[in-house]
Design an enzyme around this catalytic site. Sequence first.
Site: not given
Ligand code: GFB
Length: 307
Positions: A8, A11-12, A125, A153, A168, A197
Amino acid sequence: MGKLLVTGGTGLVGTAIDADVKLSTADGDLRNWQQTLELFEHHRPEKVIHCAGKVGGLVGNMNHKGEFFYDNVTINTNVLEAARRVGVKKLVSFLSTCIFPDNVEYPITEKQIHNGEPHHSNYPYAYAKRMLEVQSRAYNEQYGTNYVCVVPTNIYGPNDNFDTKNGHVIPSLIYKCYMAKKNNLDFYVWGTGAPLREFIYSEDVARLSEWAVDNYTDNEPIIFSPSNAISIKEVVNTIAKEFDFKGRIIWETDKPEGQYRKPTDNSKIRTCNPDFVFTEFGKGIRFTIEWFIENIEQGIRGAERKF
Ligand code: GFB
């Protein structure tokens, strides 16, 4: 100190790690056993930091559950087996704080990884990643390897995937705020802004992984997090301030929010690596936005679809 290979590599996190060999999808498909074995037989590394995987945000996971399971299980199984066969003694794999059980005692510690069902939004996942921990432990017992797992995290930073559908939260919001500012439009955000988060800057993950490959030997995973939960609303305000965005922010409360929070206990990394200083969130956001603007305006495209 022996040849270090990173999977990878574009990647990031992979781009931020200093290594002798950096594999990318252009070198071969790690879902293919023959190609994976040939890559490891060719490079014969002594140490590996395994960053490659099929990753995505909340909606990316919800909409591609089969792919996220299959791609990650095959990549991880192939990489660890090929590494073992060519005599790699030390390998660092990446888990994620989103793979812990959804119903767990807070703050989350490394011991809880298998204590229950992960959140419904990303269970494929999560289980694929949990098998990485099982495979590492099993190989250490049978073959005498030292394959360890680190648990960052939510990671953000330059070279992320700025895809507003499957990416993300931070890269998605950076892209959306940039476009809203540039075109004088509203800035749309999913949910209410209430979920919490923790975030870690990609350079910090790279430095900690380089530390782990030479210093961390426990079978038990180790969490990498500043353990500083902030709300999505605070994330939005930080990004809007950095862009000097003065337009309307629209909260799409019909959109998914995923887990409400996943607070971690980072005492293990603070004990093992007491001098490490995490990048302050506002600074990390500034660096990421600077990188994004420089690249998107030059039309630079990464190996994968970055924008
Ligand atoms: O990074 P994210 O998509 O994943 O964050 P998770 C999601 C959070 O951000 C939710 C809010 O509470 C969404 O409602 N959010 C607000 C948004 N606007 C947006 C947007 O435009 N895009 C996205 N993506 N979110 C992931 C896991 O969970 O964490 C993965 O599903 C991965 O597997 C990652 O491990 C680290 O933090 O919810």
